[in-house]
Design a protein around this motif. Structure first.
Motif, mmCIF file in Angstrom:
data_model
loop_
_atom_site.group_PDB
_atom_site.id
_atom_site.type_symbol
_atom_site.label_atom_id
_atom_site.label_comp_id
_atom_site.label_asym_id
_atom_site.label_seq_id
_atom_site.Cartn_x
_atom_site.Cartn_y
_atom_site.Cartn_z
ATOM 1 N N ASP A 290 -10.376 22.932 -5.345
ATOM 2 C CA ASP A 290 -10.699 24.223 -4.727
ATOM 3 C C ASP A 290 -12.026 24.166 -3.972
ATOM 4 N N SER A 291 -12.964 23.390 -4.462
ATOM 5 C CA SER A 291 -14.302 23.357 -3.876
ATOM 6 C C SER A 291 -14.336 22.721 -2.489
ATOM 7 N N VAL A 292 -13.291 21.990 -2.118
ATOM 8 C CA VAL A 292 -13.300 21.313 -0.821
ATOM 9 C C VAL A 292 -12.185 21.786 0.103
ATOM 10 N N LYS A 293 -11.329 22.677 -0.369
ATOM 11 C CA LYS A 293 -10.229 23.162 0.472
ATOM 12 C C LYS A 293 -10.770 23.790 1.751
ATOM 13 N N GLY A 294 -10.145 23.416 2.869
ATOM 14 C CA GLY A 294 -10.575 23.931 4.154
ATOM 15 C C GLY A 294 -11.706 23.150 4.789
ATOM 16 N N ARG A 295 -12.327 22.258 4.030
ATOM 17 C CA ARG A 295 -13.445 21.452 4.569
ATOM 18 C C ARG A 295 -13.106 19.966 4.618
ATOM 19 N N PHE A 296 -12.342 19.480 3.643
ATOM 20 C CA PHE A 296 -12.009 18.062 3.550
ATOM 21 C C PHE A 296 -10.523 17.866 3.887
ATOM 22 N N THR A 297 -10.221 16.709 4.485
ATOM 23 C CA THR A 297 -8.837 16.353 4.779
ATOM 24 C C THR A 297 -8.597 14.899 4.390
ATOM 25 N N PHE B 53 0.818 -1.212 0.000
ATOM 26 C CA PHE B 53 0.000 0.000 0.000
ATOM 27 C C PHE B 53 0.851 1.261 0.000
ATOM 28 N N SER B 54 1.931 1.255 0.761
ATOM 29 C CA SER B 54 2.676 2.495 1.001
ATOM 30 C C SER B 54 3.301 3.085 -0.250
ATOM 31 N N ILE B 55 3.482 2.299 -1.304
ATOM 32 C CA ILE B 55 4.139 2.819 -2.496
ATOM 33 C C ILE B 55 3.164 3.468 -3.469
ATOM 34 N N TYR B 56 1.872 3.398 -3.161
ATOM 35 C CA TYR B 56 0.863 3.943 -4.053
ATOM 36 C C TYR B 56 0.463 5.353 -3.645
ATOM 37 N N ALA B 57 0.276 6.203 -4.634
ATOM 38 C CA ALA B 57 -0.436 7.449 -4.411
ATOM 39 C C ALA B 57 -1.923 7.113 -4.344
ATOM 40 N N MET B 58 -2.637 7.816 -3.478
ATOM 41 C CA MET B 58 -4.047 7.528 -3.264
ATOM 42 C C MET B 58 -4.875 8.793 -3.491
ATOM 43 N N ASP B 59 -5.979 8.630 -4.172
ATOM 44 C CA ASP B 59 -6.859 9.750 -4.479
ATOM 45 C C ASP B 59 -8.292 9.422 -4.087
ATOM 46 N N GLY C 70 -25.034 12.426 -13.799
ATOM 47 C CA GLY C 70 -24.963 13.206 -15.023
ATOM 48 C C GLY C 70 -23.707 14.027 -15.185
ATOM 49 N N LYS C 71 -22.757 13.864 -14.267
ATOM 50 C CA LYS C 71 -21.527 14.654 -14.328
ATOM 51 C C LYS C 71 -20.312 13.736 -14.442
ATOM 52 N N GLN C 72 -19.186 14.324 -14.783
ATOM 53 C CA GLN C 72 -17.957 13.545 -14.895
ATOM 54 C C GLN C 72 -17.392 13.269 -13.509
ATOM 55 N N ARG C 73 -16.493 12.306 -13.461
ATOM 56 C CA ARG C 73 -15.814 11.982 -12.220
ATOM 57 C C ARG C 73 -14.674 12.972 -12.007
ATOM 58 N N ASP C 74 -14.675 13.630 -10.872
ATOM 59 C CA ASP C 74 -13.702 14.681 -10.588
ATOM 60 C C ASP C 74 -12.820 14.320 -9.394
ATOM 61 N N LEU C 75 -11.573 14.759 -9.452
ATOM 62 C CA LEU C 75 -10.652 14.579 -8.348
ATOM 63 C C LEU C 75 -11.036 15.490 -7.192
ATOM 64 N N VAL C 76 -11.112 14.919 -5.999
ATOM 65 C CA VAL C 76 -11.454 15.683 -4.801
ATOM 66 C C VAL C 76 -10.209 15.957 -3.964
ATOM 67 N N ALA C 77 -9.424 14.914 -3.718
ATOM 68 C CA ALA C 77 -8.250 15.045 -2.863
ATOM 69 C C ALA C 77 -7.246 13.963 -3.238
ATOM 70 N N GLY D 72 4.509 9.798 -0.170
ATOM 71 C CA GLY D 72 5.271 10.511 0.845
ATOM 72 C C GLY D 72 4.431 11.351 1.787
ATOM 73 N N GLY D 73 3.130 11.435 1.516
ATOM 74 C CA GLY D 73 2.230 12.155 2.406
ATOM 75 C C GLY D 73 1.868 13.558 1.985
ATOM 76 N N SER D 74 2.343 14.024 0.847
ATOM 77 C CA SER D 74 1.942 15.341 0.354
ATOM 78 C C SER D 74 0.495 15.286 -0.128
ATOM 79 N N THR D 75 -0.236 16.371 0.125
ATOM 80 C CA THR D 75 -1.660 16.388 -0.198
ATOM 81 C C THR D 75 -2.013 17.507 -1.158
ATOM 82 N N ASN D 76 -3.133 17.319 -1.834
ATOM 83 C CA ASN D 76 -3.649 18.316 -2.762
ATOM 84 C C ASN D 76 -5.169 18.186 -2.772
ATOM 85 N N TYR D 77 -5.858 19.330 -2.961
ATOM 86 C CA TYR D 77 -7.314 19.344 -2.884
ATOM 87 C C TYR D 77 -7.926 20.141 -4.027
#
Length: 119
Positions: free
Chosen positions: A61-68, A29-35, A42-49, A54-59
Motif C-alpha cells: 500500500d505504501s508504494v501504490k501509484g508511485r512504484f511500478t 527466468f520466465s518461470i519464476y515469480a519475481m519480487d 533496524g526493521k524487518q524485510r518487507d515486500l514492496v512489489a 504471467g505478468g500479474s502485479t501486486n504492490y
C-alpha cells in the motif's frame, strides 16, 4: 540455481525517481515469480512489489501509484521504477525469485542495492 544481481540504487532527493534492475542468470527466468523487498535499518524485510510469471502485479500500500514493477523475459531482468520518492523509501532493496515444483520450493535472493532518499 538462480543468480540475481541488483543495480540502479543510489542517492536521490525527495520527489525524484530511480529505476532498479535485477538481472537473473542460471535458470529459466520466465518461470519464476519475481519480487522486490526492502529493509530499512533496524526493521524487518518487507515486500514492496511482486510480479508473477504471467505478468500479474501486486504492490504494498505504501508504494501504490508511485512504484511500478515490470519484467523483460528476453533480457532475464526485472525492474522497479520508483517515482515520487520519499525519505521513508530509504532502504536496501532486494530482488527475489521463487517458484514451486511439486513439493520443492525454490527461493533465491540478490545481494541488495542501497536506495537513499534525502529530504
Amino acid at each position: 540455481q538462480v543468480q540475481l544481481v541488483e543495480s540502479g540504487g543510489g542517492l536521490v532527493q525527495a520527489g525524484g525517481s530511480l529505476r532498479l534492475s535485477c538481472a537473473a542468470s542460471g535458470s529459466i527466468f520466465s518461470i519464476y515469480a519475481m519480487d522486490w523487498y526492502r529493509q530499512a535499518p533496524g526493521k524487518q524485510r518487507d515486500l514492496v512489489a511482486a510480479i508473477t510469471s504471467g505478468g500479474s502485479t501486486n504492490y504494498a500500500d505504501s508504494v501504490k501509484g508511485r512504484f511500478t514493477i515490470s519484467r523483460d523475459n528476453a533480457k532475464n531482468t526485472v525492474y522497479l521504477q520508483m517515482n515520487s520518492l520519499e525519505p521513508e523509501d530509504t532502504a536496501v532493496y532486494y530482488c527475489n525469485a521463487h517458484r514451486s515444483s511439486g513439493r520443492t520450493y525454490y527461493n533465491y535472493w540478490g545481494q541488495g542495492t542501497q536506495v537513499t532518499v534525502s529530504s
